[in-house]
Design a protein around this motif. Sequence first.
Motif, PDB file in Angstrom:
ATOM      1  N   THR A 182       0.673  -1.189   0.108  1.00  0.00           N
ATOM      2  CA  THR A 182       0.052   0.032  -0.019  1.00  0.00           C
ATOM      3  C   THR A 182       0.688   1.319   0.052  1.00  0.00           C
ATOM      4  O   THR A 182       0.289   2.248  -0.271  1.00  0.00           O
ATOM      5  CB  THR A 182      -0.922   0.098   1.286  1.00  0.00           C
ATOM      6  OG1 THR A 182      -0.125  -0.113   2.436  1.00  0.00           O
ATOM      7  CG2 THR A 182      -1.958  -1.149   1.100  1.00  0.00           C
ATOM      8  N   ALA A 183       2.241   1.194   0.294  1.00  0.00           N
ATOM      9  CA  ALA A 183       2.875   2.194   0.302  1.00  0.00           C
ATOM     10  C   ALA A 183       3.526   2.754  -1.105  1.00  0.00           C
ATOM     11  O   ALA A 183       4.380   3.868  -1.121  1.00  0.00           O
ATOM     12  CB  ALA A 183       4.043   2.181   1.227  1.00  0.00           C
ATOM     13  N   LEU A 184       3.191   1.805  -1.871  1.00  0.00           N
ATOM     14  CA  LEU A 184       4.004   2.073  -3.186  1.00  0.00           C
ATOM     15  C   LEU A 184       2.573   2.435  -4.083  1.00  0.00           C
ATOM     16  O   LEU A 184       1.535   1.853  -4.107  1.00  0.00           O
ATOM     17  CB  LEU A 184       4.753   0.895  -4.004  1.00  0.00           C
ATOM     18  CG  LEU A 184       6.037   0.907  -3.376  1.00  0.00           C
ATOM     19  CD1 LEU A 184       6.458  -0.367  -3.886  1.00  0.00           C
ATOM     20  CD2 LEU A 184       6.888   1.789  -3.495  1.00  0.00           C
ATOM     21  N   HIS A 185       2.826   3.329  -5.068  1.00  0.00           N
ATOM     22  CA  HIS A 185       1.600   3.592  -5.745  1.00  0.00           C
ATOM     23  C   HIS A 185       0.982   2.601  -6.480  1.00  0.00           C
ATOM     24  O   HIS A 185       1.565   1.955  -7.523  1.00  0.00           O
ATOM     25  CB  HIS A 185       1.878   4.981  -6.705  1.00  0.00           C
ATOM     26  CG  HIS A 185       0.625   5.491  -7.212  1.00  0.00           C
ATOM     27  ND1 HIS A 185      -0.264   5.379  -8.345  1.00  0.00           N
ATOM     28  CD2 HIS A 185      -0.018   6.839  -6.674  1.00  0.00           C
ATOM     29  CE1 HIS A 185      -1.120   6.132  -8.167  1.00  0.00           C
ATOM     30  NE2 HIS A 185      -0.963   6.972  -7.533  1.00  0.00           N
ATOM     31  N   PRO A 186      -0.218   2.343  -6.587  1.00  0.00           N
ATOM     32  CA  PRO A 186      -0.944   1.195  -7.076  1.00  0.00           C
ATOM     33  C   PRO A 186      -0.838   1.311  -8.843  1.00  0.00           C
ATOM     34  O   PRO A 186      -1.033   0.431  -9.526  1.00  0.00           O
ATOM     35  CB  PRO A 186      -2.379   0.823  -6.682  1.00  0.00           C
ATOM     36  CG  PRO A 186      -2.575   2.363  -6.188  1.00  0.00           C
ATOM     37  CD  PRO A 186      -1.246   2.929  -5.759  1.00  0.00           C
ATOM     38  N   MET A 191      11.094  -0.627  -1.982  1.00  0.00           N
ATOM     39  CA  MET A 191      10.766   0.501  -1.064  1.00  0.00           C
ATOM     40  C   MET A 191      12.307   0.862  -0.346  1.00  0.00           C
ATOM     41  O   MET A 191      12.314   2.187  -0.377  1.00  0.00           O
ATOM     42  CB  MET A 191       9.789  -0.123  -0.045  1.00  0.00           C
ATOM     43  CG  MET A 191       9.355   0.826   1.173  1.00  0.00           C
ATOM     44  SD  MET A 191       7.973   1.732   0.363  1.00  0.00           S
ATOM     45  CE  MET A 191       8.529   3.370   0.683  1.00  0.00           C
ATOM     46  N   TYR A 217       0.368   5.584   0.289  1.00  0.00           N
ATOM     47  CA  TYR A 217       1.248   5.703  -0.946  1.00  0.00           C
ATOM     48  C   TYR A 217       1.443   7.067  -0.992  1.00  0.00           C
ATOM     49  O   TYR A 217       2.207   7.731  -1.760  1.00  0.00           O
ATOM     50  CB  TYR A 217       0.993   5.102  -2.280  1.00  0.00           C
ATOM     51  CG  TYR A 217      -0.449   5.243  -2.729  1.00  0.00           C
ATOM     52  CD1 TYR A 217      -1.444   4.204  -2.508  1.00  0.00           C
ATOM     53  CD2 TYR A 217      -0.800   6.124  -3.502  1.00  0.00           C
ATOM     54  CE1 TYR A 217      -2.729   4.386  -2.874  1.00  0.00           C
ATOM     55  CE2 TYR A 217      -2.246   6.277  -3.838  1.00  0.00           C
ATOM     56  CZ  TYR A 217      -3.101   5.386  -3.707  1.00  0.00           C
ATOM     57  OH  TYR A 217      -4.159   5.616  -4.265  1.00  0.00           O
ATOM     58  N   THR A 262       4.124   8.056   1.348  1.00  0.00           N
ATOM     59  CA  THR A 262       5.277   7.843   0.532  1.00  0.00           C
ATOM     60  C   THR A 262       5.607   8.807  -0.288  1.00  0.00           C
ATOM     61  O   THR A 262       6.878   9.241  -0.355  1.00  0.00           O
ATOM     62  CB  THR A 262       5.260   6.423  -0.242  1.00  0.00           C
ATOM     63  OG1 THR A 262       4.715   5.426   0.702  1.00  0.00           O
ATOM     64  CG2 THR A 262       6.502   5.965  -0.879  1.00  0.00           C
TER      65      THR A 262
END
Lengths: 295, 335, 314
Positions: free
Chosen positions: B115-119, B178, C212, C215
Amino acid sequence: MTAADTQAEAREAIRAPRAPSFLQRFVRNPTAVLSFALLVAFALMAIFAPLIAPGDPMRVNPVVRFTPPGAEYFFGTDNLGRDVFRIVVHGSRTTLLVGLVVTVISMGLATILGLLSGFYRAVDVILMRFVDGLMAFPGIVLATAAAGFLGPAISTVIISLTIVLISPSLRVVRGQVLVVREAQMIEAARATGVPTGRIFRRYILPAVMSPILVQASFIFSAAVLGEAALSFIGVGIGPTDISWGNALTEARNYISQAPWIVIFPGLALMLTILALNLLGDSLRDLLDPRLARRR
Amino acid sequence: MSPLDMTAAPGAGTETKVVLEAENLGVALPIDGKYVPITTDVSFSVRRGEAVALVGESGCGKSMTASAIMGLPPRGAKVTGRLRINGRDVLDLSPKRRRALCGSEIGFIFQEPMTALHPTLRIGRQMTDTLCHNLGLSRSAAMTRAAELLDLVGIPRPKDILKGYVHQLSGGMRQRVMIALALSCDPSLVIADEPTTALDVTIQAQVLDLMEKMRREFDVAMLFITHDLEVVGDFCDRAVVMYAGDVVETATAAEVTRAPHHPYTRGLIDAVPGTGLERLVPIGGSVPQIGAWPEGCRFAPRCSRATEKCAIRPPLEGAPMPDVRCWHPLTEERT
Amino acid sequence: MLRYLAKRFLLILPTIFVPLIMVFLLLRLAPGDPAGMMLGDQATADQLAALRAELGLDQPLPVQFLLWLKGIFTLDLGNSIFFREPVMEVIPRYAGVTILLTLVALTLAIVIGVVMGVISALNRNNPVDRGVVTSAVLGISLPEFWFALLLIFLFSVTLRWFPVSGWTPPSAGLIAFGASIFLPALALGIRQSALMTRMMRSSMLDVMDEPYITTARAQGLPERKVIGSYAMRTASIPVLTVAGLAAGYMLGGAVAIEIVFALPGLGRMLVEAVARRDYPLVEGGVLTISLVLAVLNLVIDLLYAVLDPRIRYQ
């Protein structure tokens, strides 16, 4: 544990989301109260139309044509000298009648079909393809074609709007039934041999009531708009009947000379739709907090 | 003795540059119109090349501290105290200048890379956006650099991965991306918020080893936010233990995991399988609610050593033992 | 990719056929003799019989249905009774206006919806947000044709910025075309833009809380880029998913709008054909609107797959 216990428990569990304090919460919600009050006002206006604006709304009086709004004619007069106030007051009767009848019939049918569809796979497959087809297609076009074949009349408007507005409600009811039928209490009730009819009446129907109530507000609003649109384009109620949509049909030709003929019926229409939409929004917020949008 | 004068971790000289210095850092959030403190008096420092763990149960304020250091606290939060990054006071910086520190001076590794990287953005786009913005690289130079970085963190066929999306990668690969992203602009501090919690156990060790390797290669200061004492013992030089929005003990990782002085730290260790005692001993009671902390020592209601004196809040410095916020610290060795 | 397209097309088939079947049944099952209604009182028995034979009304219902289906697949929709020429030649004269109107209205609605939704979400719970949310509720309750009349009164009659009515094709110059289509498209798009504003607002609020986004900020990207590129990209996906439904509503709303602005489109043609009891033309009009809708939905599906790589072509 006896069947009666399970049943009582299941009933309890299903009814739990419909908190007893619903009325209290409704009264404390300003949007809900305001929109409800507005609707009551419109309903009273429709019921007591002959008292509020006595006289024949269709009476022509060319001498006073295009009189601007004033003390004698609150909303002015139209191209034939008819009192716009009287037309607006009497027009509410058609609008609310069509809205109410369409809502009751389409929600009733949608509930029955939705319950069947949610429970019987075969019904579901056929019905849902049909609903998919109808949902995407513009209802007004279909209703226009239907009105063409059936001839302009209140009954035509009611039939064509009902056909068009069943689909979205059917989807809502079916979706809810699919959720509820998987619930443990339903399975428990079935396992303990409660007859299907009873399961419907006692367990499923109460659980789908909330979404039906919310949906009914939106269907009412869509029916009011639909009637006005059909009447406006000339395929709705007959030309001699009075409705807000009908009133706008002719009025549009005189918008530069007498904008009030356009403004007042439309304003009444918009306020009715607004009240219904707001009521639907606040009912949804009150009945189903999970669906409530962020404020 | 201030936290700055702490005995240095093995492998790092005492004169090594202090990268991060928090002094009485506090975060308060507006709840129902009033500011409620989430953390108070958080003081610690991290030096270049050092790995410091911020340890505690969930809700102790460790993640809030991390977001305050990043300058990305929740909406409406009030941050107090002092925070120095590379010797510069950063709490008074304008939001724009504060943001400029992100990426270039501080890198952040999140718990859940999925979820921390753009989907819906390609991995390459996310990496090059960062590189272009912070280092002023051209798009193609950034792409080359991104491929190098992915190669460095052990990702095979980096050029293909750059063209892909996060949902196409495995959990371990995502966290490697990440890590590469956090290190991409050569920051002097990397904050890792539970970087292995979301991963399979077998992958956890690989990712931790990678982070260890990267720490040495890039010579960065690393702040490790974790509740896992094993990770603290194996991968960190020092540990800062937090409880109920407070730092309760600061010591070397070895001390914290083998001979803690604060009764709460002891309790944490006893509650972990395979460390300390044979039998697991849960800490009695529960973490006090935010905004409902006891007046004196916040751990006192759950502490077997608590006395009347514990109604007075113990300082971190000036209590019987330095760097231990306790009136009755444990002194005996237990193994 | 081809298989994906084929599958999407199969799913769209009900959209095309259900309305047609409804119209087919309505025409055949409605009380009265369609041929008599079409030709009027003065028609002779011979004329009636000839028309019945032409329309296939003398056949049993299932045979009529098959003939009708065959007509659709061979693109032979019969002759318009009023125009006395094939429906397939009449329709294209009107379809372009409606398609252009719908496309412009859809674009306007999406742009207004996305922009207002983002502004609202970024100003969460302050006066700007409340203003947008209130206008959205008002917009959803606005009858298109009434709003169209108000627009005419304000911009055409009072301010004289736009022509009162009429159609200028794009071939006559883009500025003239733009001036003639702007008000109709705005009137047609306003309700959907209000719905999309609400949707975009809540979707944006959700997305801004996504890790994100944190981030992107933690990477040091400026807020403008975080919102404009990272947040809006995902937040607008739900808006696109309702675009197909919105296009459907618009094709319906176009009927009234075309009448108000005197645009020679399919909707107005349909109403006139209904009034003239020109049933082959009515069926042809319904079929065309179904097809336009089907193609639009297919295009939107493809766009959706482009915007969201998580959707697989399966």
